[in-house]
Design a protein around this motif. Sequence first.
Motif, PDB file in Angstrom:
ATOM      1  N   TRP A  14       0.819  -1.212   0.000  1.00 44.42           N
ATOM      2  CA  TRP A  14       0.000   0.000   0.000  1.00 44.42           C
ATOM      3  C   TRP A  14       0.852   1.260   0.000  1.00 44.42           C
ATOM      4  CZ3 TRP A  14      -4.625   0.030  -1.699  1.00 44.42           C
ATOM      5  CH2 TRP A  14      -5.415  -1.094  -1.589  1.00 44.42           C
ATOM      6  N   MET A  15       1.986   1.238   0.683  1.00 48.67           N
ATOM      7  CA  MET A  15       2.892   2.391   0.628  1.00 48.67           C
ATOM      8  C   MET A  15       3.437   2.585  -0.784  1.00 48.67           C
ATOM      9  SD  MET A  15       4.954   1.975   4.228  1.00 48.67           S
ATOM     10  CE  MET A  15       6.294   2.979   3.681  1.00 48.67           C
ATOM     11  N   GLY A  16       3.801   1.495  -1.445  1.00 53.20           N
ATOM     12  CA  GLY A  16       4.292   1.565  -2.812  1.00 53.20           C
ATOM     13  C   GLY A  16       3.232   2.062  -3.771  1.00 53.20           C
ATOM     14  N   LEU A  17       1.993   1.610  -3.575  1.00 49.55           N
ATOM     15  CA  LEU A  17       0.900   2.075  -4.421  1.00 49.55           C
ATOM     16  C   LEU A  17       0.664   3.561  -4.240  1.00 49.55           C
ATOM     17  CD1 LEU A  17      -1.322   1.304  -6.428  1.00 49.55           C
ATOM     18  CD2 LEU A  17      -2.801   0.884  -4.462  1.00 49.55           C
ATOM     19  N   SER A  18       0.738   4.034  -3.009  1.00 47.95           N
ATOM     20  CA  SER A  18       0.561   5.468  -2.776  1.00 47.95           C
ATOM     21  C   SER A  18       1.713   6.273  -3.384  1.00 47.95           C
ATOM     22  CB  SER A  18       0.417   5.765  -1.284  1.00 47.95           C
ATOM     23  OG  SER A  18       1.593   5.447  -0.601  1.00 47.95           O
ATOM     24  N   MET A  19       2.933   5.743  -3.336  1.00 46.27           N
ATOM     25  CA  MET A  19       4.059   6.431  -3.981  1.00 46.27           C
ATOM     26  C   MET A  19       3.880   6.482  -5.494  1.00 46.27           C
ATOM     27  SD  MET A  19       7.277   4.959  -1.802  1.00 46.27           S
ATOM     28  CE  MET A  19       8.524   5.759  -2.771  1.00 46.27           C
ATOM     29  N   LEU A  20       3.406   5.389  -6.077  1.00 50.19           N
ATOM     30  CA  LEU A  20       3.174   5.352  -7.516  1.00 50.19           C
ATOM     31  C   LEU A  20       2.074   6.336  -7.914  1.00 50.19           C
ATOM     32  CD1 LEU A  20       3.876   4.011 -10.210  1.00 50.19           C
ATOM     33  CD2 LEU A  20       2.139   2.295  -9.697  1.00 50.19           C
ATOM     34  N   LEU A  21       0.990   6.363  -7.168  1.00 48.16           N
ATOM     35  CA  LEU A  21      -0.088   7.303  -7.461  1.00 48.16           C
ATOM     36  C   LEU A  21       0.350   8.745  -7.263  1.00 48.16           C
ATOM     37  CD1 LEU A  21      -3.153   5.433  -5.931  1.00 48.16           C
ATOM     38  CD2 LEU A  21      -2.552   5.710  -8.354  1.00 48.16           C
ATOM     39  N   CYS A  22       1.186   8.980  -6.272  1.00 54.53           N
ATOM     40  CA  CYS A  22       1.727  10.326  -6.043  1.00 54.53           C
ATOM     41  C   CYS A  22       2.588  10.762  -7.224  1.00 54.53           C
ATOM     42  CB  CYS A  22       2.521  10.336  -4.750  1.00 54.53           C
ATOM     43  SG  CYS A  22       3.179  11.944  -4.314  1.00 54.53           S
ATOM     44  N   SER A  23       3.385   9.858  -7.755  1.00 52.83           N
ATOM     45  CA  SER A  23       4.226  10.209  -8.900  1.00 52.83           C
ATOM     46  C   SER A  23       3.388  10.479 -10.144  1.00 52.83           C
ATOM     47  CB  SER A  23       5.248   9.108  -9.178  1.00 52.83           C
ATOM     48  OG  SER A  23       4.611   7.940  -9.644  1.00 52.83           O
ATOM     49  N   VAL A  24       2.332   9.695 -10.358  1.00 48.87           N
ATOM     50  CA  VAL A  24       1.448   9.921 -11.515  1.00 48.87           C
ATOM     51  C   VAL A  24       0.725  11.254 -11.364  1.00 48.87           C
ATOM     52  CG1 VAL A  24      -0.619   9.073 -12.690  1.00 48.87           C
ATOM     53  CG2 VAL A  24       1.192   7.489 -12.063  1.00 48.87           C
ATOM     54  N   GLU A  37      15.122  18.068 -12.134  1.00 53.59           N
ATOM     55  CA  GLU A  37      14.896  17.635 -10.754  1.00 53.59           C
ATOM     56  C   GLU A  37      13.529  16.988 -10.605  1.00 53.59           C
ATOM     57  OE1 GLU A  37      15.646  20.890 -11.438  1.00 53.59           O
ATOM     58  OE2 GLU A  37      17.773  20.920 -10.918  1.00 53.59           O
ATOM     59  N   GLY A  38      12.525  17.522 -11.289  1.00 52.35           N
ATOM     60  CA  GLY A  38      11.191  16.944 -11.241  1.00 52.35           C
ATOM     61  C   GLY A  38      11.140  15.586 -11.903  1.00 52.35           C
ATOM     62  N   MET A  39      11.849  15.454 -13.024  1.00 54.01           N
ATOM     63  CA  MET A  39      11.896  14.158 -13.711  1.00 54.01           C
ATOM     64  C   MET A  39      12.511  13.094 -12.817  1.00 54.01           C
ATOM     65  SD  MET A  39      13.204  15.049 -17.482  1.00 54.01           S
ATOM     66  CE  MET A  39      12.631  16.487 -18.349  1.00 54.01           C
ATOM     67  N   VAL A  40      13.591  13.454 -12.135  1.00 53.20           N
ATOM     68  CA  VAL A  40      14.270  12.508 -11.240  1.00 53.20           C
ATOM     69  C   VAL A  40      13.357  12.126 -10.079  1.00 53.20           C
ATOM     70  CG1 VAL A  40      16.196  12.251  -9.625  1.00 53.20           C
ATOM     71  CG2 VAL A  40      16.576  13.260 -11.882  1.00 53.20           C
ATOM     72  N   MET A  41      12.659  13.121  -9.518  1.00 49.87           N
ATOM     73  CA  MET A  41      11.783  12.850  -8.392  1.00 49.87           C
ATOM     74  C   MET A  41      10.611  11.947  -8.803  1.00 49.87           C
ATOM     75  SD  MET A  41       9.448  15.301  -6.012  1.00 49.87           S
ATOM     76  CE  MET A  41       8.142  15.265  -7.217  1.00 49.87           C
ATOM     77  N   ILE A  42      10.003  12.249  -9.932  1.00 48.80           N
ATOM     78  CA  ILE A  42       8.862  11.455 -10.400  1.00 48.80           C
ATOM     79  C   ILE A  42       9.305  10.033 -10.739  1.00 48.80           C
ATOM     80  CG2 ILE A  42       7.211  11.224 -12.288  1.00 48.80           C
ATOM     81  CD1 ILE A  42       7.029  14.317 -12.273  1.00 48.80           C
ATOM     82  N   ALA A  43      10.432   9.897 -11.421  1.00 44.63           N
ATOM     83  CA  ALA A  43      10.926   8.570 -11.771  1.00 44.63           C
ATOM     84  C   ALA A  43      11.317   7.781 -10.521  1.00 44.63           C
ATOM     85  CB  ALA A  43      12.119   8.681 -12.714  1.00 44.63           C
ATOM     86  N   LEU A  45      10.053   8.165  -7.413  1.00 47.84           N
ATOM     87  CA  LEU A  45       8.832   7.772  -6.716  1.00 47.84           C
ATOM     88  C   LEU A  45       8.162   6.589  -7.399  1.00 47.84           C
ATOM     89  CD1 LEU A  45       7.046  11.109  -5.740  1.00 47.84           C
ATOM     90  CD2 LEU A  45       7.739   9.296  -4.208  1.00 47.84           C
ATOM     91  N   ALA A  46       8.072   6.652  -8.730  1.00 50.84           N
ATOM     92  CA  ALA A  46       7.428   5.563  -9.460  1.00 50.84           C
ATOM     93  C   ALA A  46       8.230   4.272  -9.335  1.00 50.84           C
ATOM     94  CB  ALA A  46       7.253   5.952 -10.931  1.00 50.84           C
ATOM     95  N   GLY A  47       9.529   4.345  -9.494  1.00 50.73           N
ATOM     96  CA  GLY A  47      10.368   3.150  -9.420  1.00 50.73           C
ATOM     97  C   GLY A  47      10.364   2.518  -8.048  1.00 50.73           C
ATOM     98  N   LEU A  48      10.549   3.318  -7.007  1.00 49.16           N
ATOM     99  CA  LEU A  48      10.547   2.774  -5.649  1.00 49.16           C
ATOM    100  C   LEU A  48       9.170   2.238  -5.278  1.00 49.16           C
ATOM    101  CD1 LEU A  48      12.749   5.369  -3.734  1.00 49.16           C
ATOM    102  CD2 LEU A  48      13.296   2.991  -4.256  1.00 49.16           C
ATOM    103  N   GLY A  49       8.132   2.920  -5.741  1.00 46.78           N
ATOM    104  CA  GLY A  49       6.779   2.441  -5.475  1.00 46.78           C
ATOM    105  C   GLY A  49       6.536   1.080  -6.086  1.00 46.78           C
ATOM    106  N   MET A  50       6.971   0.898  -7.326  1.00 46.28           N
ATOM    107  CA  MET A  50       6.771  -0.393  -7.978  1.00 46.28           C
ATOM    108  C   MET A  50       7.614  -1.488  -7.334  1.00 46.28           C
ATOM    109  SD  MET A  50       6.176   0.428 -11.989  1.00 46.28           S
ATOM    110  CE  MET A  50       7.298   1.788 -12.220  1.00 46.28           C
TER     111      MET A  50
END
Length: 71
Positions: A14-24, A37-43, A45-50
């Motif tokens: 659930w934490m990973g899902l919330s990180m993925l949704l936050c990145s989207v 910097e935004g690209m790195v942060m979004i990528a 969040l998505a990668g760690l979430g998955m």
Amino acid sequence: MEKSVIKTLKILHWMGLSMLLCSVGTYFLSDMSQQVEGMVMIASLAGLGMVMMSPFPIALFLEWARKQNPD
């Protein structure tokens, strides 16, 4: 598998899902994706979430498979 392991993996899922949704959401609802910097942060969040989401379905499958074979 023990119930505590499944519970911990469920929390991580659930934490990973919330990180993925936050990145989207950050990608679609802000202009941060236009900056490096935004690209790195979004990528990140998505990668760690998955990565955090991935062990839970495998653990559920292994638990199901163990219940199928009563030996």
